[in-house]
Structures are given as structure tokens and as C-alpha cells.
Design a protein around this motif. Structure first.
Motif, PDB file in Angstrom:
ATOM      1  N   TRP A 149       0.837  -1.212   0.021  1.00  0.00           N
ATOM      2  CA  TRP A 149      -0.165   0.018  -0.231  1.00  0.00           C
ATOM      3  C   TRP A 149       0.882   1.210   0.060  1.00  0.00           C
ATOM      4  N   GLU A 337      -2.061  -8.815   4.672  1.00  0.00           N
ATOM      5  CA  GLU A 337      -2.587  -7.377   4.778  1.00  0.00           C
ATOM      6  C   GLU A 337      -1.482  -6.452   4.532  1.00  0.00           C
ATOM      7  N   ARG A 538      -2.758   2.152  11.802  1.00  0.00           N
ATOM      8  CA  ARG A 538      -4.134   1.961  11.627  1.00  0.00           C
ATOM      9  C   ARG A 538      -4.541   0.841  10.927  1.00  0.00           C
ATOM     10  N   TYR A 539      -3.646   0.260  10.269  1.00  0.00           N
ATOM     11  CA  TYR A 539      -4.093  -0.840   9.116  1.00  0.00           C
ATOM     12  C   TYR A 539      -3.427  -1.966   9.475  1.00  0.00           C
TER      13      TYR A 539
ATOM     14  N   GLN B 136      -6.136  -8.147   7.395  1.00  0.00           N
ATOM     15  CA  GLN B 136      -6.967  -8.167   6.124  1.00  0.00           C
ATOM     16  C   GLN B 136      -8.309  -8.315   6.333  1.00  0.00           C
ATOM     17  N   LYS B 138      -9.628  -7.066   9.188  1.00  0.00           N
ATOM     18  CA  LYS B 138      -9.559  -5.920   9.861  1.00  0.00           C
ATOM     19  C   LYS B 138     -10.178  -4.690   8.872  1.00  0.00           C
ATOM     20  N   ASN B 139      -9.374  -4.627   7.794  1.00  0.00           N
ATOM     21  CA  ASN B 139      -9.646  -3.529   6.810  1.00  0.00           C
ATOM     22  C   ASN B 139     -10.449  -4.033   5.788  1.00  0.00           C
ATOM     23  N   ARG B 140     -10.906  -5.095   5.479  1.00  0.00           N
ATOM     24  CA  ARG B 140     -11.759  -5.222   4.231  1.00  0.00           C
ATOM     25  C   ARG B 140     -13.116  -5.876   4.680  1.00  0.00           C
ATOM     26  N   GLY B 168     -11.032  -0.145   9.746  1.00  0.00           N
ATOM     27  CA  GLY B 168     -10.255  -0.435   8.846  1.00  0.00           C
ATOM     28  C   GLY B 168     -10.002   0.334   7.826  1.00  0.00           C
ATOM     29  N   PHE B 169      -9.275   0.029   6.975  1.00  0.00           N
ATOM     30  CA  PHE B 169      -8.850   0.938   5.717  1.00  0.00           C
ATOM     31  C   PHE B 169     -10.310   1.281   4.912  1.00  0.00           C
TER      32      PHE B 169
END
Lengths: 566, 431
Positions: A149, A337, A538-539, B136, B138-140, B168-169
Motif C-alpha cells: 500500500w 494485509e 491504523r491498518y 486483512q 480488519k481492513n476489508r 479498517g481501511f
């Protein structure tokens, strides 16, 4: 001080332009030297073919997806069981063997340096843990950036320096060797179950295209002065007609480095397909090889397919799901991720299957059509095309038209109309094989300077002595002897110490992990950049401070420091 | 002293954002951890043995580490079929040594996997595993399914770090944007916050999966009006939710793996997820219990080829769960010595197995007195990974994390103690 003298060796050492000279090789403390004292241990090579230790610049032997390949495949484990004996641990596995089995089998074939082709940065610690259980080879890990990212955002923002800063920071943090791009952008799209068809599709949510990622990463690689070039698994792997995507990619690769290639394209066999569907599927090795012949900035590896059972594994997650829908066996997937993904499925390549037969032919065609052996590496993308234990057969196929014809007679009868292989008369010589299996691989990886891939003074004393006398064998006719010789060295010597003799494991060794630490200078430390830190906070699901791999995970460490030039 | 970004050595979540405050060798405050983690970290010194103990007639006597290690090595060397069991609450380095020692001894090594997610692994070995890292999810993920598990009580931060409450994102307000389905035989704490709670009759998991797979494939016509207590309407509603999600994440616990049907349940779950991937993105993750039980599977696999229950008695690695699993070996009274590391079979194994444990020389390596202690002849206390020992652990999604230390209580680590036992074994056994 340990000393060793290898006498009467028939040496082929392409980097030092030695092509068949009978000579002695002196070794002191793991390095090749002028001469040694009278007390040195002596090995008589008896005029046998002696090469620098083999280098595999693209294999999958350690790490999360490799281990998951083992985890999901007890049937594969039963295929390769050997008992514990002496210093040798028990081994299991055929296409995805245990770390010990990989190490022993590579050592018996004379291989002393391996590059794990794909390591997800977040899970790098796992790869390093397995490296420490791979006793007889020096190890490196290419690091995946295909769906990163931070990188994609920097490219979208047109901030080329930032791309290099993120890559440099990550390589240092995870103790990686070079940049790996697997289906760039496609693995991110797979995060939501999609894929990209080729280099000009836009990556969903990130506003960049694969070709932008490839070019930005090539520039970052050169900015960071990395020893190895970008290591690219092109988009659209495995699909009929994908050669156009491959050529489109190759045609946009700049020539930026005088010492080595700018791009290493992996398993090009899987990317040289013509036709528009499985019925019209055919070889397009010719245009791909022609393009490589005209672009010295590109090195490829074959990704040779050999018939039999194997396990495919790649960071190209969407491709593996497509393959699963063709094969209906079992499927594992592991998306990582912010970074990348991966997939694993078992595969059986059959001679009776037309597509598989064509795939087999394409790999050989590439190796025979690429004129310069320094531009084409002998690999199977272990274990994707075949387990690495098939290398001796591939060597023999490349050296013997007779063997190729004999094999061709056994494949699917329609193959002849889909490939050009029967028309190729070229038979590679010993020197070309030495280039494709060690010298060229070391040069492509940028590790000749640390003494890999050659037998010059000061080089690492990694030496493979094969039980074959070059002058007494015609490889074009007696290909069986070639297979036997490359299957089992008389001696494999690692860092000046014999580690195998006639197939027997002699020592429990300790490898060196080679990694790259680019120094970026003031003003380029992305680790303290507010946006970068915020992205982590955050991610990611791990804290930034817990992300880097600690030194203690590398038992023996060889750090290659580079100075970035922005 | 304040220690930040510490890793909690309790469950498979391996939360790595823990803040621990110490004064000397006392923990005075723990931030960010859940109740379970806080309890473990705050009570770092509780119930720990001061040193090794050995049986002395009907009672116990203190022993030195040298003596206990000598005893353990002797017991293992004397055995024809030693069992090395446990390994889920210790560092990967110790697990690796355990495998090498089992190999040299010709023994059997097994982890607690065989009594928790062993069936999940058997299913994965049949049909694979479409998974991902927790970040993954968490973000999606806009749809979460918890099946046969109760993370609110067993993995208390799972929902806040990775799923229901984790922004998440692609989900800035996760609690509103995400749907939650809970499937269980009773209404748990987790079920009480679900958008859909599916209550199935005990033993009905397999049938419910099959019905869902049929509906997803467009063969809802074969599904009867109710399946294992679940109405067809609800099944159809859930199938539609699953198909229309952008990213679905399926989690399951021992409520599924140990229910009737066992590994077939998990296989059916994986095949449902495979099927859903033809429409949208789905992943599946077993909720692993002990913080490093997954690590034991990883280490065993790269060293031996098999994730648990590895038998070296033939000098090769042999694997046959049901035959080479700890419970089976103990129930058949097959092993004649047992080394238990970082686990508590006394609290979990069938009585028949425990009776056999008491009849053979059993050595326990564990920091604290446990239910297993009374069954043993010798216990060697060690440092606790994540408190006074560091090392590697694998999170439930396969992410390896370096677990750190914040205290020095002077105990040797598991790696040190097992390493010393192994050295003694090597003195006798190594060629």
C-alpha cells in the motif's frame, strides 16, 4: 586454520573464463587461495567435472506458503521419507520436502546457494526461522512488494523517492535480499476477489497500474543500488494468449545498469502462451525469446515443467484460485494485509494432457531459443514447474536432441502442431550448463563480488565435483550418464568443507543468510515519516516496533550494505 | 518502568500492543490487555514453583536443576516409547529442540492441537484452507461469521482488534458497516450482539453447512423447511448475506471441531467458503486457543513434514492421528515415559490417560503448579514466555511474532532446560 586441496579437477568456471582445464583448487578457511601447505586435506577429483557450487536464483523452499504446502499435504510427505542416520535428520516430502530434505537433496546435487523467491515482509520471521533449519546452503529471500500500500500510494502521488525509501526501509527491517513483484497489483485486487488482466489495468482503490508499479520499482531498485534487479512474476500468469502481456512488459523495461540486468523475469514458460483458449493453446516461446535476445537488460528463468506430481505455490493468489477451479483438488490461500497474498494447490502434469505437454515444450524452447545462456537460467520455479530434483533431467534435455526427441515421442500426439521444439537442433555444452546453473545465476543476483558462482581467488570455496569425465562422455548420445552425474556429486564442498560424498550427508552445517541493507542518508528515513507511521498504526495488525526481524533470527549473517543515490 | 508494545502470551490473538508497568520484579499495571491477558501478566509470579521438585515417597522434595535435568534425560533414555507432549505455551525455539529430541529418542511428539484444532488440520489436509492474515479481515471484511465459538469470553480482544469493532481501511465505522452472524448451539455473549444468531441443535453443524452450500449453489429446492432446528428462511437469508458481502471472514472454534462430525464439519465449512469465493471474497480462520499452539504446528511441519502427532519410532517421521496422538497412546498404555511441556493434560485428558500418566515416569516442565503436577514424578519450573522469557510465537493466522520479556525472575527458559536435557540425551544416543 583449515586447508583443503582439490586435485586433478576438470574445471569449468565461466566467470573466470576457465572452460575445461585440469587443475588443482586450494582452499584455506573457506576461501579459494593460491596454494596450501603440505598438511592440507586432499580430495582427488580424478579428472571429474568440477564446477562452482550451484546457485538457484528462484526456488521456494522456506516460508509461510512453503510450510503451508507441507501442512496441507501429508500424502506428499509420505513420498519422500528417509530415516535419520548419523548427522542426517529424518526427511519427508517429495514436492514440498521438509527444510532438511530440501537442504540435503540440493547439496547432493551440488547446490550451495539458494534464493527463496517470495517472502511476505510481515511474515519474514518465519522464512528466517526456516533458513536456520536449512543447514547446507547459503540463503537469501526476495521480498514481496506487489501489493504494498505504501509503495502504491507513493507511485500514485508521483513520489519516486518515497518508493525507494519504503523499499529500503522494508528490506532492512525484514532482512530481505531483493525486490519481488508477483502479479503486481493483481494480488491487491484479489483482496476483494478480483484480478487484473495485464499491465494497463488499474489496481482497484489505488489508482495505479501494474506497469507503473514495475517501472517505479525498477527505478527504486537502482536508486538503492541493490545487487539484484527487480525480480518480476508478470501479470496474467498461465492464461492462453498471455505472451502479449509478457512482451508488453518486456518492451517497457529500461536499461539502467551496466553490470547486470535491470529485470529478472521469472518462470517465463508460464508467460509464453499463445491461443485464445485452452483449445487453441500453443507455444509463443519464439517471440518471447526473440524479445529477450534483443534486450540485454532482461534475464529470464525457464520455469520448466516436468511431468509428474508437484505442488504449485505462488504469491499470485487469484491465479491459484483459477487453477483450483480447473483441477478441483484442494486449495489454500493466504492474503497478507497491506502487502501481498499467496495460493497453493497440488498439480499433476501429465504427458497425456495436451496443455501440459505444450508447457513442457515451451520451457525447453525458451532455453534453446535464448541465444545467450547468461540471459536464461535453468529453473523449475521449484516446486511449481517441478521439484528441483528434476534439474539433472532438464540439463540432459538441453544437452541432447536425441533425448528430447525420445521424450517428445511420449507426449500428447497433438503437441507437434503447437510447438517448435522438434525443429530446434541446438545442444547446449557443458560451459553453457555451468552458466545457466551457477555463474549466470550468481551474476544475475549480483553476488559474484561476495565470492559466489565462481572459483577465482578469494571466492567462497563452494565446489561441486560431479562423477563424470567430460572428455569421455558424449552428452548428446549418453544423456543417461549426464542425468546420473548431475543427480549426485562425488563431493559437494561448502565453504571449504566437504558436506556430501557420493550422496551421503557428512556434516550438520550452518548456512549464511545474505541480506541487503540500503543506507539512505539523512532526510530519507521513512521509519519516522508521520504518514508511514500512521499507516502502520491504523491498518497493520502488528505494531511497527514488532515488525522488524531481530538479528538473533539470523544465525550467520552476511549483510550487503548499499548506499542509495537519490 | 513502562514497557510498551509487549506481546500477550495468552491466546492465539497474540495482541502486541500491551503496556506493562513494573516496579522491581512486580507488575503494577497492565494496559490494553483483556481480562484473561491482564490476569496472566499481573500474576506473573503467582503459583510458580521456586525450583524443581521430585517425588519423595508420598510427598515431594526440592531438587536442583542439575538433578531434575539428569532425571528427565535418564527417564527418556530408559524408555522404549517416550511421549513428548504439550508445546503450545512455549516458544518456537523450545518446540524445535523438542522435535530434534523426539527424533533422536525414537519417540512421539504431539501438541495440544490433537485435542483442539486437530480436526481442522485433518480437514485442511483434505480440501485446503482459504485464509488470510487478521489485518486483512480488519481492513476489508463487511461480514463476519463466528461458528461454534465465543470470542467474547475466550478471545476477548478478537472482535476489537480484528473484526466487529475494529475500524479498517475500507471500513471507517466498522460497528455500523459490518454485519455479524453467530452460529452456536446456545445463545452466548457473542451471540447477543449478532445481526443474525443461528441456533442449531447439537450435532447439526454438518447438515446446516450442507444446506447452506446447496442454497449458495442454487439448489435450495433440496433443502427441507428446517435443518437442525434452523428454518429454511433463515438459511436463505444468511446465504444471501454471504453472497452479497464484499469480503466475508469465517471464524470457528472447538465448538465446531469437537462437535459430532468433527473434521467433516470443518471440511464442509471450508468447502462452503470455497463455493462462496466463486461469487465474492471469503476467508476462513480457526480460532486457535493457546498463544503458540499454531507455532507448534508450524515448527513440527518444517522439521518433520507433519503438524502434530509425529512418531519417530521407525526412525522416519510417521503421522497417523488417532494412532500417534497423545490421548490414543496414553489410552493404549503404550508409552513408558512422558515429558510434558507447557500444557496441562491433567485438566483436559480422559481419566484413563491420566491413570497411565501416573503409572509411568512423567516429567513436567511448567512454571506453575497445575492440575498435571500431582500426576508427575518431577516438575521443572521455567520462565514464562512473554513475561520472563522471549521467543517466537505464531498467531492464529500464521503471523510470527517475537514475544518479549519485561521481568527477570531468574528462571531458566524452556529452551535452556530442554536444551540441557537434549545435551544429556545426545551424550548417550548420538552416534
Amino acid at each position: 586454520m583449515s586447508e583443503l586441496l582439490v586435485k586433478n579437477a576438470y574445471v569449468i568456471d565461466p566467470i573466470n573464463r576457465i572452460d575445461g582445464e585440469v587443475m588443482d583448487i586450494a582452499v584455506r578457511d573457506g576461501r579459494i587461495v593460491e596454494d596450501v601447505g603440505p598438511k592440507a586435506t586432499v580430495i582427488d577429483a580424478e579428472g571429474c567435472l568440477t564446477l562452482p557450487g550451484g546457485v538457484d536464483s528462484h526456488t521456494h523452499v522456506c516460508g509461510t506458503k512453503v510450510n503451508f504446502g507441507r501442512y496441507m499435504s501429508p500424502e506428499d510427505m509420505r513420498a519422500g521419507r528417509e530415516a535419520r542416520r548419523g548427522v542426517k535428520h529424518a526427511t519427508s516430502g517429495y514436492s514440498v520436502p521438509t527444510t532438511y530434505a530440501n537442504s540435503y537433496r540440493y547439496a547432493v546435487m551440488g547446490y550451495t546457494t539458494l534464493l527463496e523467491g517470495a517472502m511476505a515482509p510481515l511474515e519474514a520471521r518465519h522464512t528466517h526461522e526456516e533458513f536456520s533449519a536449512t543447514p547446507l546452503q547459503d540463503m537469501m529471500a526476495n521480498t514481496l512488494f506487489d501489493g504494498n500500500w505504501g509503495v502504491m500510494n507513493a507511485i500514485r502521488d508521483g513520489d519516486q523517492d518515497r518508493v525507494a525509501e519504503i523499499v529500503g526501509w522494508t528490506l532492512s527491517a525484514v532482512k530481505g535480499f531483493g525486490i519481488k513483484l508477483t502479479n503486481p497489483g493483481g494480488t491487491e485486487a484479489w483482496g476483494f476477489g478480483k484480478n487484473l488482466t495485464c499491465i494497463n489495468d488499474e489496481v482497484p482503490n489505488f489508482g495505479v497500474t501494474p506497469i507503473e508499479i514495475i517501472q517505479a520499482m525498477i527505478r527504486a531498485c537502482e536508486t538503492l543500488r541493490l545487487p539484484h534487479s527487480v525480480h518480476l512474476h508478470c501479470n496474467n500468469l498461465g492464461n492462453p494468449g498471455n505472451y502479449a502481456c509478457t512482451l508488453g512488459t518486456f518492451n517497457q523495461i529500461p536499461d539502467l545498469n551496466e553490470k547486470r540486468q535491470t529485470l529478472y523475469a521469472t518462470h517465463v514458460q508460464f508467460h509464453s502462451y499463445g491461443g485464445s483458449d485452452w483449445k487453441t493453446f500453443c507455444s509463443k516461446a519464439e517471440p518471447v525469446a526473440y524479445t529477450v535476445n534483443n534486450r540485454p537488460q532482461i534475464v529470464i528463468d525457464m520455469g520448466q515443467v516436468m511431468f509428474g506430481k508437484t505442488t504449485t505455490m505462488t504469491a499470485d493468489g487469484p491465479m491459484e484460485f483459477n487453477l483450483y477451479r480447473l483441477h478441483h483438488d484442494k486449495w489454500s490461500n493466504h492474503d497478507v494485509e497491506l502487502e501481498t497474498g499467496s495460493g497453493i494447490i497440488p498439480v499433476f502434469y501429465r504427458r497425456k494432457n495436451l496443455v501440459n505437454s505444450i508447457m513442457w515444450a515451451i520451457g525447453l524452447e525458451l532455453a534453446l531459443l535464448v541465444k545467450n545462456p547468461w540471459q536464461c537460467m535453468l529453473t523449475t520455479d521449484n516446486p511449481n514447474g517441478a521439484p528441483f530434483v528434476k534439474y539433472p533431467e532438464i540439463i540432459a534435455l538441453l544437452m541432447s536432441k536425441k533425448y528430447r526427441d525420445a521424450e517428445f515421442a511420449t507426449v500428447h500426439p497433438d503437441t507437434g502442431s503447437k510447438v517448435v521444439l522438434p525443429a530446434l537442433d541446438r545442444e547446449l555444452d557443458w560451459n553453457e550448463i555451468a552458466v545457466m546453473t551457477r555463474a549466470g545465476q550468481a551474476k544475475a543476483l549480483g553476488i559474484t563480488g561476495i565470492g559466489k558462482g565462481h572459483l577465482g581467488l578469494g571466492a567462497e570455496a563452494d565446489i561441486a565435483i560431479y562423477p563424470i569425465r567430460v572428455g569421455e562422455v558424449d552428452p548428446a548420445q549418453e544423456y543417461g550418464k549426464v542425468i546420473d552425474a548431475f543427480s549426485r556429486t562425488k563431493y559437494t564442498i561448502k565453504r571449504g568443507r566437504p558436506v556430501t560424498r557420493d550422496g551421503e550427508i557428512l556434516v550438520h552445517g550452518e548456512n549464511t543468510t545474505i541480506w541487503v541493507d540500503p543506507k539512505m542518508g539523512p532526510g530519507h528515513d521513512i521509519g519516522h515519516d508521520a504518514e508511514f507511521v500512521k499507516m502502520f498504526d491504523r491498518y497493520y495488525s502488528v505494531r511497527m516496533s514488532n515488525y522488524p526481524v531481530q538479528d538473533e533470527y539470523l544465525k550467520r549473517s552476511l549483510r550487503m550494505e548499499t548506499e542509495a543515490v537519490f | 518502568m513502562i514497557h510498551t508494545d509487549m506481546v500477550c502470551p495468552f491466546c492465539g490473538c497474540l495482541c502486541d500492543d500491551i503496556v506493562v508497568e513494573t516496579e522491581g520484579n512486580a507488575v503494577v499495571r497492565v494496559d490494553n490487555a483483556c481480562t484473561l491477558g491482564t490476569h496472566k501478566l499481573m500474576n506473573a509470579s503467582m503459583d510458580r514453583l521456586k525450583g524443581p521438585i521430585m517425588r519423595d515417597g508420598a510427598g515431594w522434595r526440592d531438587a536442583t536443576y542439575d538433578e531434575a535435568i539428569e532425571y528427565a534425560a535418564g527417564v527418556l533414555l530408559d524408555a522404549d516409547r517416550p511421549l513428548l507432549y504439550g508445546w503450545s505455551s512455549t516458544q518456537g525455539e523450545a518446540q524445535g529442540l523438542g522435535v530434534s529430541m523426539a527424533e533422536l529418542l525414537g519417540g512421539v511428539i504431539d501438541s495440544t492441537t490433537s485435542v483442539c484444532h486437530g480436526p481442522s488440520i485433518l480437514a485442511i489436509q483434505e480440501v485446503g484452507h482459504p485464509g488470510c492474515t487478521l489485518g486483512q479481515v480488519k481492513n476489508r471484511a463487511d461480514l463476519i461469521v463466528y461458528w461454534g465459538c465465543n470470542p467474547t469470553e475466550a478471545h476477548p480482544r478478537h472482535m476489537s482488534r480484528y473484526t466487529t469493532y475494529a475500524d479498517g481501511f475500507f471500513l471507517q465505522n466498522s460497528f455500523r458497516e459490518r454485519k455479524l452472524i453467530v452460529v452456536d448451539i446456545r445463545k452466548t455473549e457473542t451471540a447477543s450482539i449478532a445481526d443474525e444468531f443461528v441456533q442449531i441443535t447439537p450435532g447439526g453443524d454438518y447438515a446446516v453447512f450442507s444446506a447452506l452450500r446447496a442454497i449458495v449453489r442454487g439448489r435450495g429446492d433440496v433443502v427441507p423447511p428446517t435443518v437442525a432446528g434452523v428454518t429454511k428462511e433463515q438459511l436463505e437469508r444468511i446465504a444471501e448475506m454471504c453472497k452479497s458481502a464484499k469480503f466475508g471472514a469465517f471464524f470457528f472454534g472447538v465448538g465446531l471441531t469437537m462437535a459430532p462430525g468433527r473434521y467433516k464439519n470443518v471440511r464442509n465449512a471450508i468447502e462452503l467458503v470455497d463455493e462462496l469465493n466463486r461469487y465474492t471474497k471469503w476467508t476462513l480462520t480457526p480460532l486457535r486457543g493457546h498463544y503458540n499452539v499454531y507455532g507448534s504446528n508450524e515448527v513440527f511441519t518444517w522439521m518433520t513434514g507433519y503438524p502434530y502427532a509425529v512418531d519417530f519410532s521407525r526412525q522416519i517421521a510417521f503421522y497417523n492421528p488417532g494412532e500417534t496422538t497423545a490421548v490414543d497412546i496414553l489410552a493404549r498404555k503404550e508409552c513408558d515415559a512422558c515429558l510434558i511441556v507447557a500444557s496441562d493434560p491433567g485438566a483436559h485428558f480422559p481419566r484413563k490417560c491420566l491413570e497411565h500418566l501416573t503409572s509411568i515416569p512423567t516429567v513436567l516442565i511448567d512454571p506453575a503448579r497445575t492440575v498435571t503436577t500431582p500426576l508427575c514424578r518431577c516438575q521443572i519450573p521455567t520462565a514464562v514466555t512473554g513475561i520472563d522469557a522471549s521467543g517466537t510465537a505464531y498467531r492464529m493466522d500464521g503471523v510470527p511474532i517475537h514475544v518479549k520479556t519485561f521481568l527477570d525472575l531468574g528462571y531458566p527458559t524452556d529452551t535452556e532446560v530442554i536444551g540441557r536435557i537434549f545435551e544429556k540425551v545426545q551424550e548417550v544416543r548420538h552416534p
